[in-house]
Design an enzyme around this catalytic site. Structure first.
Site, PDB file in Angstrom:
ATOM      1  N   GLN A 158     -43.135  18.049  37.998  1.00 28.36           N
ATOM      2  CA  GLN A 158     -41.714  17.734  37.772  1.00 28.36           C
ATOM      3  C   GLN A 158     -41.091  17.260  39.076  1.00 28.36           C
ATOM      4  OE1 GLN A 158     -39.997  21.174  35.134  1.00 28.36           O
ATOM      5  NE2 GLN A 158     -41.906  21.878  36.010  1.00 28.36           N
ATOM      6  N   ASN A 159     -41.868  17.311  40.154  1.00 27.90           N
ATOM      7  CA  ASN A 159     -41.333  16.937  41.468  1.00 27.90           C
ATOM      8  C   ASN A 159     -41.378  15.422  41.653  1.00 27.90           C
ATOM      9  OD1 ASN A 159     -41.158  19.644  41.739  1.00 27.90           O
ATOM     10  ND2 ASN A 159     -42.885  19.869  43.125  1.00 27.90           N
ATOM     11  N   HIS A 169     -40.822  13.529  35.829  1.00 21.53           N
ATOM     12  CA  HIS A 169     -39.447  13.180  36.224  1.00 21.53           C
ATOM     13  C   HIS A 169     -39.411  12.022  37.221  1.00 21.53           C
ATOM     14  CE1 HIS A 169     -38.132  17.497  34.924  1.00 21.53           C
ATOM     15  NE2 HIS A 169     -38.275  16.673  33.906  1.00 21.53           N
ATOM     16  N   CYS A 202     -40.504  -2.006  30.030  1.00 24.71           N
ATOM     17  CA  CYS A 202     -41.974  -1.949  29.888  1.00 24.71           C
ATOM     18  C   CYS A 202     -42.607  -0.866  30.759  1.00 24.71           C
ATOM     19  CB  CYS A 202     -42.602  -3.310  30.191  1.00 24.71           C
ATOM     20  SG  CYS A 202     -42.607  -3.740  31.953  1.00 24.71           S
ATOM     21  N   CYS A 238     -37.174  -7.036  35.770  1.00 24.86           N
ATOM     22  CA  CYS A 238     -38.635  -6.920  35.807  1.00 24.86           C
ATOM     23  C   CYS A 238     -39.259  -8.316  35.785  1.00 24.86           C
ATOM     24  CB  CYS A 238     -39.098  -6.124  34.589  1.00 24.86           C
ATOM     25  SG  CYS A 238     -40.870  -6.037  34.393  1.00 24.86           S
ATOM     26  N   THR A 286     -42.409  26.799  38.975  1.00 28.09           N
ATOM     27  CA  THR A 286     -41.411  26.236  38.048  1.00 28.09           C
ATOM     28  C   THR A 286     -40.696  27.363  37.314  1.00 28.09           C
ATOM     29  OG1 THR A 286     -40.986  24.780  36.176  1.00 28.09           O
ATOM     30  CG2 THR A 286     -43.173  25.824  36.230  1.00 28.09           C
ATOM     31  N   ASN A 329     -45.809  32.284  41.132  1.00 24.68           N
ATOM     32  CA  ASN A 329     -44.363  32.230  41.351  1.00 24.68           C
ATOM     33  C   ASN A 329     -43.912  33.580  41.892  1.00 24.68           C
ATOM     34  OD1 ASN A 329     -41.486  32.060  40.962  1.00 24.68           O
ATOM     35  ND2 ASN A 329     -41.812  30.506  39.395  1.00 24.68           N
TER      36      ASN A 329
HETATM   37  P1  OAD Z   1     -36.285  25.333  39.649  1.00 22.21           P
HETATM   38  O1  OAD Z   1     -35.431  25.277  40.831  1.00 22.21           O
HETATM   39  O2  OAD Z   1     -35.658  25.504  38.320  1.00 22.21           O
HETATM   40  O3  OAD Z   1     -37.317  26.554  39.817  1.00 22.21           O
HETATM   41  C1  OAD Z   1     -38.058  26.734  40.985  1.00 22.21           C
HETATM   42  C2  OAD Z   1     -39.024  27.887  40.794  1.00 22.21           C
HETATM   43  O4  OAD Z   1     -39.802  27.991  41.983  1.00 22.21           O
HETATM   44  C3  OAD Z   1     -38.365  29.252  40.565  1.00 22.21           C
HETATM   45  O5  OAD Z   1     -38.966  29.880  39.449  1.00 22.21           O
HETATM   46  C4  OAD Z   1     -38.669  30.015  41.853  1.00 22.21           C
HETATM   47  O6  OAD Z   1     -38.872  31.397  41.608  1.00 22.21           O
HETATM   48  C5  OAD Z   1     -39.952  29.340  42.290  1.00 22.21           C
HETATM   49  N1  OAD Z   1     -40.242  29.409  43.730  1.00 22.21           N
HETATM   50  C6  OAD Z   1     -39.388  29.456  44.780  1.00 22.21           C
HETATM   51  N2  OAD Z   1     -40.068  29.443  45.951  1.00 22.21           N
HETATM   52  C7  OAD Z   1     -41.388  29.385  45.626  1.00 22.21           C
HETATM   53  C8  OAD Z   1     -42.592  29.342  46.388  1.00 22.21           C
HETATM   54  N3  OAD Z   1     -42.601  29.343  47.713  1.00 22.21           N
HETATM   55  N4  OAD Z   1     -43.751  29.274  45.698  1.00 22.21           N
HETATM   56  C9  OAD Z   1     -43.772  29.262  44.347  1.00 22.21           C
HETATM   57  N5  OAD Z   1     -42.673  29.296  43.583  1.00 22.21           N
HETATM   58  C10 OAD Z   1     -41.494  29.363  44.221  1.00 22.21           C
HETATM   59  O7  OAD Z   1     -37.248  24.061  39.698  1.00 22.21           O
HETATM   60  P2  OAD Z   1     -38.078  23.368  38.510  1.00 22.21           P
HETATM   61  O8  OAD Z   1     -38.656  24.377  37.580  1.00 22.21           O
HETATM   62  O9  OAD Z   1     -38.989  22.408  39.154  1.00 22.21           O
HETATM   63  O10 OAD Z   1     -35.184  17.870  36.972  1.00 22.21           O
HETATM   64  O11 OAD Z   1     -36.930  22.568  37.756  1.00 22.21           O
HETATM   65  C11 OAD Z   1     -37.273  21.662  36.760  1.00 22.21           C
HETATM   66  C12 OAD Z   1     -36.348  20.476  36.777  1.00 22.21           C
HETATM   67  O12 OAD Z   1     -34.987  20.913  36.817  1.00 22.21           O
HETATM   68  C13 OAD Z   1     -36.486  19.597  37.999  1.00 22.21           C
HETATM   69  O13 OAD Z   1     -37.555  18.695  37.937  1.00 22.21           O
HETATM   70  C14 OAD Z   1     -35.158  18.868  38.014  1.00 22.21           C
HETATM   71  C15 OAD Z   1     -34.241  20.013  37.658  1.00 22.21           C
HETATM   72  O14 OAD Z   1     -33.075  19.646  36.969  1.00 22.21           O
HETATM   73  C16 OAD Z   1     -34.542  16.696  37.129  1.00 22.21           C
HETATM   74  O15 OAD Z   1     -33.861  16.461  38.101  1.00 22.21           O
HETATM   75  C17 OAD Z   1     -34.706  15.737  36.003  1.00 22.21           C
END
Ligand code: OAD
Length: 260
Positions: free
Chosen positions: A113-114, A131, A142, A160, A201, A226
């Protein structure tokens, strides 16, 4: 989690990974936290501090892509804190461990998702960026993609060269549908997956959060890495309650030990 519990969980995770045929990692912002990129949620999260972007972001772009481009070129909008962190970030030990897992045949695919391009910079190659990627542009019709610095912008909005569709940044905006090619690849990987690693995540954003549920429904196993609990924790066969960099490095060491 005590150090002994963590070591035990690493042993269990390593045996799960070597047993199945198709291991997929679903990655979120937590993996890049150790590269200095803030996460979105949680106490120091970008959305916690600044609020979530408006769901009409994409609708606004679609209604007036020229203005969106003018603002982008002027450097307006976006979150300075996030942009600065993204610009200076380097892949961390967790990204490098995932590359080694791919090279050694322990990891078939990464669904990330990064948008930070750090998997590629670490050397991973089998990646789907659900994402998007901040270093690319994409055709909204396309789905052709280009590195930012290889696409000449002669008109606004850019078009494009293949199909004439409007070009935008590849990063998926709030309210924007996930590009079909990326979504299809995620679904295909989910169907093939025997074991999914959930790395950093919060598992609250769909459709990404659906893939682990589908893996479970289809009989696969989940391993969560996590430091904090998530809505998927209860479904995970094994949990590594520690930062991703540290956990993945130890996991790879254990996998090397198990190598025949
Ligand atoms: P979040 O910020 O929602 O969650 C981050 C997760 O990483 C949390 O569960 C933390 O506990 C965990 N965390 C923090 N530090 C960590 C570490 N050192 N090692 C492992 N885990 C750790 O981020 P995402 O789940 O990626 O979308 O969020 C999903 C989407 O929400 C993103 O791609 C973005 C956002 O809106 C868009 O912008 C379209």
């Amino acid at each position: 989690m005590t150090p002994t519990d963590l070591e035990r969980a690493i042993d269990e995770a390593a045996s799960l990974i070597t047993a199945p045929k198709h291991v997929v990692a679903l990655v979120g912002a937590g993996l890049s936290a150790e590269s200095g990129i803030p996460t979105f949620r949680g106490p120091e999260g970008i959305w916690t501090k600044h609020g979530e972007p408006d769901l009409r972001d994409y609708e606004r772009f679609a209604a007036d892509p020229k203005s969106w481009w003018e603002q982008r070129i002027a450097g307006a909008g976006g979150l300075g804190e996030l942009r600065t962190a993204l610009e200076s970030a380097e892949p961390n030990a967790g990204h490098l461990a995932l590359r080694e897992m791919e090279e050694s045949g322990w990891l078939a695919h990464i669904i990330t998702q990064n948008i930070d391009n750090l998997h590629q910079r670490a050397g991973s190659t089998r990646i789907t960026e659900i994402h998007g990627n901040r270093t690319r542009l994409r055709c909204t019709r396309c789905h052709a993609r280009w590195p930012l610095d290889e696409f000449p912008i002669d008109e606004l909005p850019p078009r494009c060269p293949e199909c004439g569709g409007i070009v935008k940044g590849d990063t998926v905006m709030f309210g924007e549908p996930i590009p079909k090619d990326a979504l299809d690849e995620c679904v295909d990987q989910t169907w093939k997956c025997d074991c999914m690693l959930l790395i950093g995540t919060s598992a609250v954003v769909y459709p990404a959060a659906q893939f682990p549920l589908d893996v479970r429904r289809l009989g696969g196993k989940l391993i969560e890495i996590n430091p904090n609990e998530t809505p998927l924790s209860a479904l995970a066969e094994v949990t590594l309650r520690a930062p991703a960099g540290q956990s993945l490095v130890r996991l790879v060491e254990r996998l090397r030990d198990l190598r025949p």
